[in-house]
Motif scaffolding. Structure first.
Motif, PDB file in Angstrom:
ATOM      1  N   ARG A 244       3.838 -25.853   0.433  1.00 52.95           N
ATOM      2  CA  ARG A 244       5.409 -25.445   1.640  1.00 52.95           C
ATOM      3  C   ARG A 244       5.158 -24.307   1.413  1.00 52.95           C
ATOM      4  NH1 ARG A 244       7.587 -30.209  -0.900  1.00 52.95           N
ATOM      5  NH2 ARG A 244       6.682 -32.402  -0.116  1.00 52.95           N
ATOM      6  N   LEU A 245       5.672 -23.864   0.642  1.00 53.48           N
ATOM      7  CA  LEU A 245       5.682 -22.288   0.340  1.00 53.48           C
ATOM      8  C   LEU A 245       4.842 -20.767   0.728  1.00 53.48           C
ATOM      9  CD1 LEU A 245       7.534 -22.261  -3.212  1.00 53.48           C
ATOM     10  CD2 LEU A 245       8.435 -21.630  -1.234  1.00 53.48           C
ATOM     11  N   ALA A 246       3.800 -21.563   0.161  1.00 56.45           N
ATOM     12  CA  ALA A 246       2.719 -20.736   1.332  1.00 56.45           C
ATOM     13  C   ALA A 246       2.400 -21.364   2.686  1.00 56.45           C
ATOM     14  CB  ALA A 246       1.299 -21.551   0.214  1.00 56.45           C
ATOM     15  N   ARG A 247       2.819 -22.352   3.438  1.00 57.73           N
ATOM     16  CA  ARG A 247       3.107 -22.437   4.698  1.00 57.73           C
ATOM     17  C   ARG A 247       3.735 -21.764   5.303  1.00 57.73           C
ATOM     18  NH1 ARG A 247       3.619 -28.185   7.922  1.00 57.73           N
ATOM     19  NH2 ARG A 247       2.952 -27.479   9.942  1.00 57.73           N
ATOM     20  N   MET A 248       5.108 -21.540   4.745  1.00 58.66           N
ATOM     21  CA  MET A 248       6.075 -21.342   4.942  1.00 58.66           C
ATOM     22  C   MET A 248       6.015 -19.533   5.006  1.00 58.66           C
ATOM     23  SD  MET A 248       9.431 -22.731   3.662  1.00 58.66           S
ATOM     24  CE  MET A 248      10.411 -21.251   3.288  1.00 58.66           C
ATOM     25  N   GLU A 249       5.308 -18.683   4.130  1.00 56.83           N
ATOM     26  CA  GLU A 249       4.737 -17.178   3.855  1.00 56.83           C
ATOM     27  C   GLU A 249       3.781 -16.863   5.526  1.00 56.83           C
ATOM     28  OE1 GLU A 249       3.262 -14.211   0.474  1.00 56.83           O
ATOM     29  OE2 GLU A 249       3.032 -16.163   0.254  1.00 56.83           O
ATOM     30  N   ARG A 250       2.842 -18.407   5.499  1.00 55.92           N
ATOM     31  CA  ARG A 250       2.124 -17.764   7.062  1.00 55.92           C
ATOM     32  C   ARG A 250       2.631 -17.608   8.057  1.00 55.92           C
ATOM     33  NH1 ARG A 250      -1.001 -21.836   4.434  1.00 55.92           N
ATOM     34  NH2 ARG A 250      -0.315 -23.413   6.020  1.00 55.92           N
ATOM     35  N   GLY A 251       3.575 -18.801   8.228  1.00 55.88           N
ATOM     36  CA  GLY A 251       4.035 -18.599   9.191  1.00 55.88           C
ATOM     37  C   GLY A 251       5.538 -17.287   9.438  1.00 55.88           C
ATOM     38  N   LEU A 252       6.071 -16.597   7.818  1.00 60.85           N
ATOM     39  CA  LEU A 252       6.460 -15.824   8.119  1.00 60.85           C
ATOM     40  C   LEU A 252       5.693 -14.820   8.846  1.00 60.85           C
ATOM     41  CD1 LEU A 252       8.954 -16.179   5.323  1.00 60.85           C
ATOM     42  CD2 LEU A 252       9.883 -16.379   7.670  1.00 60.85           C
ATOM     43  N   ALA A 253       5.032 -14.296   7.843  1.00 60.31           N
ATOM     44  CA  ALA A 253       3.672 -13.358   7.795  1.00 60.31           C
ATOM     45  C   ALA A 253       3.078 -12.882   9.549  1.00 60.31           C
ATOM     46  CB  ALA A 253       2.255 -13.818   7.774  1.00 60.31           C
ATOM     47  N   GLU A 254       3.114 -14.436  10.333  1.00 60.96           N
ATOM     48  CA  GLU A 254       2.385 -14.451  11.676  1.00 60.96           C
ATOM     49  C   GLU A 254       3.655 -13.885  12.578  1.00 60.96           C
ATOM     50  OE1 GLU A 254       0.926 -17.663  15.012  1.00 60.96           O
ATOM     51  OE2 GLU A 254       1.345 -17.674  12.826  1.00 60.96           O
ATOM     52  N   LEU A 255       4.758 -14.859  12.186  1.00 60.01           N
ATOM     53  CA  LEU A 255       5.992 -14.039  12.952  1.00 60.01           C
ATOM     54  C   LEU A 255       6.390 -12.166  13.028  1.00 60.01           C
ATOM     55  CD1 LEU A 255       8.711 -14.933  15.050  1.00 60.01           C
ATOM     56  CD2 LEU A 255      10.061 -15.252  12.400  1.00 60.01           C
ATOM     57  N   GLY A 256       6.054 -11.944  11.400  1.00 59.36           N
ATOM     58  CA  GLY A 256       6.206 -10.477  11.787  1.00 59.36           C
ATOM     59  C   GLY A 256       5.642  -9.813  11.935  1.00 59.36           C
ATOM     60  N   GLY A 257       4.125 -10.897  12.630  1.00 55.82           N
ATOM     61  CA  GLY A 257       3.451  -9.583  13.310  1.00 55.82           C
ATOM     62  C   GLY A 257       3.591  -9.888  14.564  1.00 55.82           C
ATOM     63  N   LEU A 258       4.130 -11.460  14.952  1.00 55.44           N
ATOM     64  CA  LEU A 258       4.228 -11.290  17.073  1.00 55.44           C
ATOM     65  C   LEU A 258       5.765 -10.480  17.128  1.00 55.44           C
ATOM     66  CD1 LEU A 258       3.755 -15.192  16.968  1.00 55.44           C
ATOM     67  CD2 LEU A 258       2.820 -13.008  17.759  1.00 55.44           C
ATOM     68  N   LEU A 259       6.455 -10.051  15.776  1.00 57.45           N
ATOM     69  CA  LEU A 259       8.141  -9.170  15.749  1.00 57.45           C
ATOM     70  C   LEU A 259       7.252  -7.951  16.452  1.00 57.45           C
ATOM     71  CD1 LEU A 259      10.630 -10.845  14.160  1.00 57.45           C
ATOM     72  CD2 LEU A 259      10.756 -10.271  16.401  1.00 57.45           C
ATOM     73  N   GLU A 260       6.760  -7.265  15.326  1.00 53.06           N
ATOM     74  CA  GLU A 260       6.146  -5.788  15.456  1.00 53.06           C
ATOM     75  C   GLU A 260       5.370  -5.902  16.820  1.00 53.06           C
ATOM     76  OE1 GLU A 260       4.804  -2.098  14.609  1.00 53.06           O
ATOM     77  OE2 GLU A 260       6.471  -3.677  13.510  1.00 53.06           O
ATOM     78  N   ALA A 261       4.725  -6.331  17.873  1.00 50.33           N
ATOM     79  CA  ALA A 261       3.832  -6.589  18.704  1.00 50.33           C
ATOM     80  C   ALA A 261       5.084  -6.400  19.850  1.00 50.33           C
ATOM     81  CB  ALA A 261       2.767  -7.150  19.099  1.00 50.33           C
ATOM     82  N   LEU A 262       6.206  -7.344  19.839  1.00 43.39           N
ATOM     83  CA  LEU A 262       7.500  -7.180  20.308  1.00 43.39           C
ATOM     84  C   LEU A 262       7.667  -6.005  21.126  1.00 43.39           C
ATOM     85  CD1 LEU A 262       9.437  -8.314  22.471  1.00 43.39           C
ATOM     86  CD2 LEU A 262      10.041  -9.304  20.780  1.00 43.39           C
ATOM     87  N   LEU A 263       7.896  -5.084  19.547  1.00 47.24           N
ATOM     88  CA  LEU A 263       8.738  -4.045  19.131  1.00 47.24           C
ATOM     89  C   LEU A 263       7.537  -2.748  19.933  1.00 47.24           C
ATOM     90  CD1 LEU A 263      11.093  -2.117  18.511  1.00 47.24           C
ATOM     91  CD2 LEU A 263       9.785  -2.077  15.760  1.00 47.24           C
ATOM     92  N   LEU A 264       6.620  -2.575  19.865  1.00 51.85           N
ATOM     93  CA  LEU A 264       6.236  -1.769  19.833  1.00 51.85           C
ATOM     94  C   LEU A 264       6.099  -1.940  21.560  1.00 51.85           C
ATOM     95  CD1 LEU A 264       3.366  -1.857  17.554  1.00 51.85           C
ATOM     96  CD2 LEU A 264       4.207  -0.759  17.548  1.00 51.85           C
ATOM     97  N   SER A 265       5.466  -3.056  21.990  1.00 52.74           N
ATOM     98  CA  SER A 265       5.841  -3.075  23.971  1.00 52.74           C
ATOM     99  C   SER A 265       6.892  -3.020  24.115  1.00 52.74           C
ATOM    100  CB  SER A 265       5.494  -4.609  23.563  1.00 52.74           C
ATOM    101  OG  SER A 265       5.123  -5.188  25.345  1.00 52.74           O
TER     102      SER A 265
END
Length: 403
Positions: A244-265
Motif C-alpha cells: 500500500r505504501l508503494a502504491r501511495m508513493e507512486r501516486g505521490l510521484a505522479e502528482l508531483g510530476g503533474l504539479l511541476e508541469a502545471l507550475l511550468l505551464s
C-alpha cells in the motif's frame, strides 16, 4: 449561406451603378432641354421671319417671297391647299417628314412659312449617340474610380487583419491603434487592443492562480511524502502495508510530476534556453522513476540517441518526460515499452515480445491524461501524437527541426 461579392467589388459595382444613374439623368435632362430649346428657337425664328415678311409686303405688295426646298414663304391666299386659314402658331406636316409650317399675321396680311428642320433632327440623332457614349464611359469611369477608391479604403482594414493574424496564440497586449488613422478603423483597432489587454490580464490571473495553487499543494504533498517514507522504513510493517505504501508513493510521484508541469505551464516559457541531449534526459527521467511499482528503467527500454543539440528549458524537458513516462507506466499495468530515439524525437510503443506474449499489451483506448504535457509541447513548438500501431498504443513526441 449565399456567397457575397468581396467588399471592394461591391463598392466598385455601387460606384458603377451611381455613374449609370447620373449619366442617365444627365442624358434625359439634356434631351428634354434640347427638345424644348428646339421648339423655342423654331417658334422665335419663324415668328421673327413672319414679322419681317409682313412688313416687307406692307411696303411692297408685289415683293417676291423666297421659295426653296428648305424654306418657303407664301401669302395666305397663295399657300398650298390645306395650309390656308391656319391659326397662328407652328405646326408639323404629317405627310412630309421634317417639314414644319408657321402662320403669323392678322387676317388679310397673314403669311405662311414652310421650313425643313432635317438637319436639326440629324443633330438630335447625333446627340442620342453621344448620350449613349457618355453613358458607357460614365459607367466605366465610375466603376474604375470606385475600384481605386475602395482599394484605398479597404487597405487599412486588410492591414489591420494582417496585424491580427500575426498575433501569437498566447494573449499579449497590442498597440494596433497607434498604427491606424483616427477614424472608424482606428476605433476598431483600439477595440482589439482593449480586448487583447483583457485577455492578457485574464491569462496572467490564470497563470498566477495555477502557480499559487501548485505551490500551495506542494506543502501537503511533501508532508505526505515524508510520512510515507517514515512508514516505509518501519521494519515491523507487513508486506501488505508495504504494498500500500508503494502504491501511495507512486501516486505521490505522479502528482508531483503533474504539479511541476502545471507550475511550468503557469509561469510561461522562459527566455533562456539550455542545450538538451534527448537520450540523456530520457535516461535521467527513467532513473527518477525507479520506484517500487513503476520500475521505469526495466519497463522502458531506450534505443538510439535522437537529437543531441536541442535548445529548450531544461525544467520543461524534464517535466514533459517525467509525466509522459509516468502516465504510460501507470496506465498500462505490466506492459514493457520500447523507446526509439531518432531525428524526429521519441517514439514509445509496446515492445514486440510483450505484444505477442500473454496478450497484456497496451490498448489504444487508454486515457493517458497528457493535457499538461501537450500544453508544454505546444509552447515549445513540439507535437505529441497518439495513435495505434501493430502492437497497440504508440505515442510520438515529435520535435520539428530547429524547434
Amino acid at each position: 449561406m449565399k456567397r457575397q461579392l468581396p467588399l471592394r467589388k461591391r463598392v466598385a459595382l455601387a460606384y458603377g451603378l451611381v455613374g449609370m444613374v447620373l449619366s442617365l439623368c444627365f442624358g434625359v435632362a439634356t434631351g428634354f432641354i434640347v427638345a424644348d430649346y428646339e421648339v423655342f428657337m423654331l417658334e422665335a425664328m419663324l415668328e421673327g421671319q413672319s414679322r419681317h415678311f409682313i412688313e416687307e409686303l406692307e411696303r411692297n405688295p408685289d415683293a417676291e417671297l423666297p421659295r426653296s426646298p428648305a424654306f418657303s414663304v407664301y401669302r395666305e391666299a397663295e399657300a398650298p391647299e390645306g395650309l390656308r386659314n391656319l391659326p397662328e402658331g407652328v405646326f408639323d406636316l404629317e405627310d412630309q417628314k421634317d417639314m414644319h409650317v408657321a402662320a403669323y399675321g392678322p387676317p388679310g396680311q397673314r403669311v405662311v412659312l414652310m421650313i425643313d428642320i432635317g438637319r436639326v433632327e440629324r443633330l438630335e440623332e447625333y446627340l442620342l449617340q453621344l448620350f449613349l457614349l457618355i453613358l458607357a464611359v460614365g459607367v466605366v469611369v465610375s466603376a474604375w474610380l470606385g475600384w481605386v477608391l475602395s482599394g484605398r479604403t479597404v487597405a487599412p482594414v486588410l492591414q489591420l487583419a494582417d496585424a491580427v493574424d500575426a498575433l501569437p496564440v498566447t494573449p499579449v497586449q497590442t498597440r494596433l491603434a497607434e498604427t491606424m488613422s483616427r477614424d472608424e478603423i482606428g476605433r476598431l483597432a483600439g477595440a482589439i487592443d482593449r480586448y487583447q489587454a483583457r485577455l492578457a490580464d485574464a491569462d496572467a490571473s490564470e497563470r498566477a492562480f495555477f502557480a499559487d495553487a501548485s505551490h500551495e499543494l506542494r506543502t501537503p504533498i511533501a508532508v505526505i511524502q515524508g510520512a510515507v517514507e517514515v512508514m516505509r522504513d518501519d521494519t515491523e510493517a507487513s508486506a501488505a502495508q508495504r504494498a500500500r505504501l508503494a502504491r501511495m508513493e507512486r501516486g505521490l510521484a505522479e502528482l508531483g510530476g503533474l504539479l511541476e508541469a502545471l507550475l511550468l505551464s503557469a509561469r510561461g516559457l522562459p527566455p533562456q534556453r539550455d542545450s538538451i541531449h534527448l537520450a540523456e534526459d530520457c535516461r535521467r527521467a527513467l532513473q527518477r522513476l525507479d520506484i517500487p511499482g513503476l520500475d521505469a528503467p526495466r519497463r522502458i527500454r531506450l534505443e538510439g540517441e535522437g537529437p543531441t543539440a536541442l535548445a529548450a528549458p531544461q525544467r520543461w524537458v524534464d517535466g514533459i518526460l517525467l509525466v509522459l513516462f509516468q502516465r504510460l507506466l501507470v496506465s498500462s499495468a505490466q506492459t514493457e515499452w520500447l523507446g526509439q530515439l531518432d531525428a524526429d524525437g521519441l517514439l514509445l510503443r509496446p515492445a514486440q515480445a510483450t505484444a505477442a506474449g500473454s496478450g497484456s499489451g497496451a490498448r489504444s483506448d487508454l486515457g493517458l491524461g497528457l493535457v499538461f504535457v501537450e500544453r508544454l509541447c505546444r509552447a515549445l513548438g513540439w507535437r505529441l501524437e497518439r495513435g495505434e500501431g501493430d502492437a497497440g498504443l504508440q505515442v510520438r513526441l515529435r520535435i520539428p527541426p530547429g524547434a
